[in-house]
Motif scaffolding. Structure first.
Motif, mmCIF file in Angstrom:
data_model
loop_
_atom_site.group_PDB
_atom_site.id
_atom_site.type_symbol
_atom_site.label_atom_id
_atom_site.label_comp_id
_atom_site.label_asym_id
_atom_site.label_seq_id
_atom_site.Cartn_x
_atom_site.Cartn_y
_atom_site.Cartn_z
ATOM 1 N N SER A 116 29.903 62.654 -2.791
ATOM 2 C CA SER A 116 30.498 63.141 -3.662
ATOM 3 C C SER A 116 31.923 63.035 -3.918
ATOM 4 N N THR A 117 33.757 63.405 -4.926
ATOM 5 C CA THR A 117 34.036 64.710 -4.617
ATOM 6 C C THR A 117 34.605 65.240 -5.761
ATOM 7 N N LEU A 118 35.401 66.122 -5.729
ATOM 8 C CA LEU A 118 35.808 67.136 -6.857
ATOM 9 C C LEU A 118 37.434 66.106 -7.230
ATOM 10 N N PRO A 119 37.318 66.280 -8.966
ATOM 11 C CA PRO A 119 37.920 65.611 -9.521
ATOM 12 C C PRO A 119 39.276 66.349 -9.134
ATOM 13 N N ARG A 120 40.134 65.909 -8.143
ATOM 14 C CA ARG A 120 41.969 66.982 -8.384
ATOM 15 C C ARG A 120 42.364 67.787 -9.297
ATOM 16 N N LEU A 177 37.669 80.975 -15.401
ATOM 17 C CA LEU A 177 38.174 80.148 -14.050
ATOM 18 C C LEU A 177 38.414 80.526 -12.414
ATOM 19 N N VAL A 178 38.369 81.968 -12.187
ATOM 20 C CA VAL A 178 37.940 82.194 -11.142
ATOM 21 C C VAL A 178 36.190 82.361 -10.748
ATOM 22 N N ASP A 179 35.514 82.383 -11.391
ATOM 23 C CA ASP A 179 33.645 81.524 -12.012
ATOM 24 C C ASP A 179 33.685 80.269 -11.950
ATOM 25 N N LEU A 180 34.298 79.258 -12.075
ATOM 26 C CA LEU A 180 34.457 78.017 -11.192
ATOM 27 C C LEU A 180 35.079 77.659 -11.211
ATOM 28 N N CYS A 181 35.442 78.622 -9.821
ATOM 29 C CA CYS A 181 36.041 78.448 -8.448
ATOM 30 C C CYS A 181 35.512 78.727 -8.048
ATOM 31 N N ARG A 182 34.272 79.973 -8.091
ATOM 32 C CA ARG A 182 33.416 80.056 -7.023
ATOM 33 C C ARG A 182 32.332 78.905 -6.644
ATOM 34 N N LEU A 183 32.200 77.956 -7.751
ATOM 35 C CA LEU A 183 31.150 77.155 -7.248
ATOM 36 C C LEU A 183 31.780 76.457 -7.065
ATOM 37 N N ALA A 184 33.041 75.836 -7.472
ATOM 38 C CA ALA A 184 33.813 74.577 -6.299
ATOM 39 C C ALA A 184 33.611 74.756 -5.223
ATOM 40 N N ALA A 185 33.536 76.252 -4.622
ATOM 41 C CA ALA A 185 33.900 76.823 -3.628
ATOM 42 C C ALA A 185 32.904 76.381 -2.392
ATOM 43 N N LEU A 186 31.432 75.492 -3.562
ATOM 44 C CA LEU A 186 30.313 75.922 -2.558
ATOM 45 C C LEU A 186 30.326 74.029 -2.447
ATOM 46 N N HIS A 187 30.798 73.576 -2.849
ATOM 47 C CA HIS A 187 31.273 71.823 -2.470
ATOM 48 C C HIS A 187 31.396 71.778 -1.367
ATOM 49 N N PRO A 188 30.847 70.603 -0.748
ATOM 50 C CA PRO A 188 31.364 70.165 0.820
ATOM 51 C C PRO A 188 33.265 69.673 0.393
ATOM 52 N N ASP A 189 33.515 69.135 -0.371
ATOM 53 C CA ASP A 189 34.763 68.748 -0.686
ATOM 54 C C ASP A 189 35.558 69.545 -0.365
ATOM 55 N N ALA A 237 35.324 72.267 1.305
ATOM 56 C CA ALA A 237 35.684 72.619 2.841
ATOM 57 C C ALA A 237 36.366 72.103 3.657
ATOM 58 N N GLY A 238 37.193 71.085 3.012
ATOM 59 C CA GLY A 238 38.155 70.452 4.055
ATOM 60 C C GLY A 238 39.003 69.562 4.003
ATOM 61 N N GLY A 239 39.886 68.952 4.675
ATOM 62 C CA GLY A 239 41.223 68.204 4.051
ATOM 63 C C GLY A 239 41.590 69.352 2.995
ATOM 64 N N ALA A 240 41.769 68.250 2.166
ATOM 65 C CA ALA A 240 43.320 68.567 1.023
ATOM 66 C C ALA A 240 42.453 69.839 0.303
ATOM 67 N N GLY A 241 41.305 69.721 0.273
ATOM 68 C CA GLY A 241 40.566 70.763 -0.636
ATOM 69 C C GLY A 241 39.981 72.081 0.028
ATOM 70 N N ALA A 296 31.614 79.127 3.189
ATOM 71 C CA ALA A 296 32.180 77.711 2.937
ATOM 72 C C ALA A 296 33.293 77.988 4.507
ATOM 73 N N CYS A 297 34.172 77.997 4.825
ATOM 74 C CA CYS A 297 35.028 78.011 5.860
ATOM 75 C C CYS A 297 35.410 78.894 6.781
ATOM 76 N N PRO A 298 34.683 79.791 7.484
ATOM 77 C CA PRO A 298 34.237 81.188 8.224
ATOM 78 C C PRO A 298 35.798 80.844 9.213
ATOM 79 N N ALA A 299 35.763 79.965 9.584
ATOM 80 C CA ALA A 299 36.751 79.750 10.690
ATOM 81 C C ALA A 299 38.563 79.552 9.926
ATOM 82 N N GLU A 300 38.311 79.636 8.828
ATOM 83 C CA GLU A 300 40.013 78.849 7.907
ATOM 84 C C GLU A 300 39.857 80.483 7.545
#
Length: 223
Positions: free
Chosen positions: A87-91, A115-127, A129-133, A174-178
């Motif tokens: 799945s992908t997160l709705p842009r 808003l921050v709380d919803l971002c907190r949960l969205a950040a755990l989605h694989p989408d 952690a990569g590319g535009a996400g 989710a993105c320790p290297a970046e």
């Protein structure tokens, strides 16, 4: 003594200290920590209700207010954990959340924490952690970090501190290297002496995940 002289007792030698261990990983099996509590329909409905209530007093053109249906779609995607890797997160939802975090005049920190709380949960989605996400995760976490570092947020502002620190911890996981570990640590330090235990635990999560990120960055490349 009878029959001869007594021999001198052998000098005792202290046992040699064991060599210091060489750690290949953090001495904590749970690193990195992920703040995923609240990933349920009831909790997400509560977050949406808070956003909806705050958005009602914003202008009709407010980015968050006009994107409430997209935010509901985002929550539906987050609940489908069995489809996370397909799945992908709705842009539109991500863009609206970022716009709200970047608008402290329109969304003061005391009202922006859902808003921050919803971002907190969205950040755990694989989408996320990569590319535009990943670009969104970095920008949104940076905006939340700026909120936490601002003068209007003090250690006793529990909702803002908890949601912001948990969001930063999740981006580090989710993105320790970046992720910008130094920036997040600097913001978290402000809350280290908070009178609230939950806030201090969130500071610990940021510190642990930042240490994990540092280990990932400094690990030798495989041959």
């Amino acid at each position: 003594t009878l029959g001869g002289s007594a021999s001198a007792p052998a000098a005792s030698t202290a046992p040699a200290a064991p060599p210091a261990p060489t750690l290949r990983r953090l001495p904590y099996a749970g690193a990195p920590l992920r703040a995923d509590s609240g990933l349920s329909r009831a909790s997400l409905d509560k977050i949406l209700a808070r956003i909806d209530g705050a958005a009602a007093s914003r202008p009709a053109t407010d980015a968050v207010r006009t994107s409430l249906p997209a935010l509901r779609d985002l929550c539906d995607v987050l609940l489908q954990t069995s489809r996370y890797h397909s799945s992908t997160l709705p842009r539109p939802a991500l863009d609206a959340l970022l716009a709200g975090l970047r608008s402290p005049e329109a969304w003061p920190s005391a009202e922006a924490f859902p808003l921050v709380d919803l971002c907190r949960l969205a950040a755990l989605h694989p989408d996320a952690a990569g590319g535009a996400g990943w670009r969104w995760s970095a920008d949104a976490a940076g905006a939340a970090c700026d909120r936490c570092a601002g003068d209007d947020v003090q250690p006793q502002n529990v909702p803002v501190a908890v949601t912001g620190l948990r969001f930063m911890a999740n981006v580090l996981a989710a993105c320790p290297a970046e992720a910008d570990a130094a920036r997040f640590l600097a913001a978290a330090d402000k809350f280290a002496a908070s009178p609230n235990k939950t806030v201090r635990l969130c500071v610990s999560a940021v510190a642990l995940n930042a240490a994990h990120a540092l280990r990932v960055r400094t690990a030798p490349s495989p041959p």
